[in-house]
Enzyme design. Sequence first.
Site: not given
Length: 369
Positions: A181-182, A208, A299, A302
């Site tokens: 993600s991030t 993401h 972050m 997930d």
Amino acid sequence: MTKLRVLVVDDSLTIRRRLSEILTADPELEVIGEAEDGKRAIELCEQLRPDVMTLDMVMPVMSGLTATEYIMAYTPTPILIVSASMNRGELFKTYDALAAGAIDVLEKPAADNVDSHWERRFVAAVKLIAKIKVITHVRGRMSGAKRAGAAVAGLSATSPTPKHHDQPPGRHYDVVAIGASTGGPAAIVKVLKALPPGLRVPVFFVLHIDEPFAAAFAEWLEHQTPHRVAYARDREPIESLRGQVIMAPPGRHLSVGGGRLHLNADPPRHSCRPSVDVLFESLALDPGAEVLACLLTGMGRDGAAGLLAIRRAGGFTIAQDENTSVVYGMPREAVLLDAAQMVLPLDEIGPQIVRLLGDGTRHGQERPH
């Protein structure tokens, strides 16, 4: 109360003032400066040392990409890209900026079309990003980004001693699965570059990244690595995907079952669609013991439960460590669940995957075109 100090960068005076008004209206935020191009952004970043910066991508004198590369190499600062650029070339530059260390990206509306919903998203993103401890990215130094102010010494991230369990020799894997993600764009490029062309197995990947920015990410990633990269297609047979990197398309969950890929628009998991957990849990139920899974920077949580499911099903699991994660959220949750058999710095993850695949790689072969 100490306010978060924000630097706003955009070549449009109207946009700069509007963004500054939105931020200043929040009692937790203070706009300490505005810049009209990347060169001025670098100068103000060095002088003012903001907690967070909002940055446009297309600007005169110096682009947002060049500014990002320089800032992350010499004065690391959390950067939120706020961009309205949606053509292929400009999307590629946005991905380049994320790979160079920018934290996240938010679509910029027209100056006369900023509604309250967008304002709330913008303020929330700025606050969230301001709290992330960024690391130095030497890419900007290696690419020769011009210095625009006084010399600033870079900081080096420290490498921890990895904690891991050795994998028994002689294992065979049919699938590599990765979630991020991030901070994910830079991390996935690093991992995939370490994997040799001619992989015997497919690599399935969930990132993401919000629409409309996800539109060309697979194409960009293919240009960054020695692998063929494509978005997943519903009902595609897994057997036909060996040696390719297959990414969940924007807004669709990716899962596997019955030897095929499956896409759906089911409700988000952990506010995410695509969700890493959806992919990982489906792999745990399908090939199970033949899965090699890795959870990278991000972050939230997930992917943590899915990584645990793969471990319990007999697969092998890796999580990125804290010191090299842009955000130690998803991998941290996996470690807390004891879902990761190895916890490694980013630079070691790709080489470790190669070692675990063993004879499952065919070195020196180029990707087909």
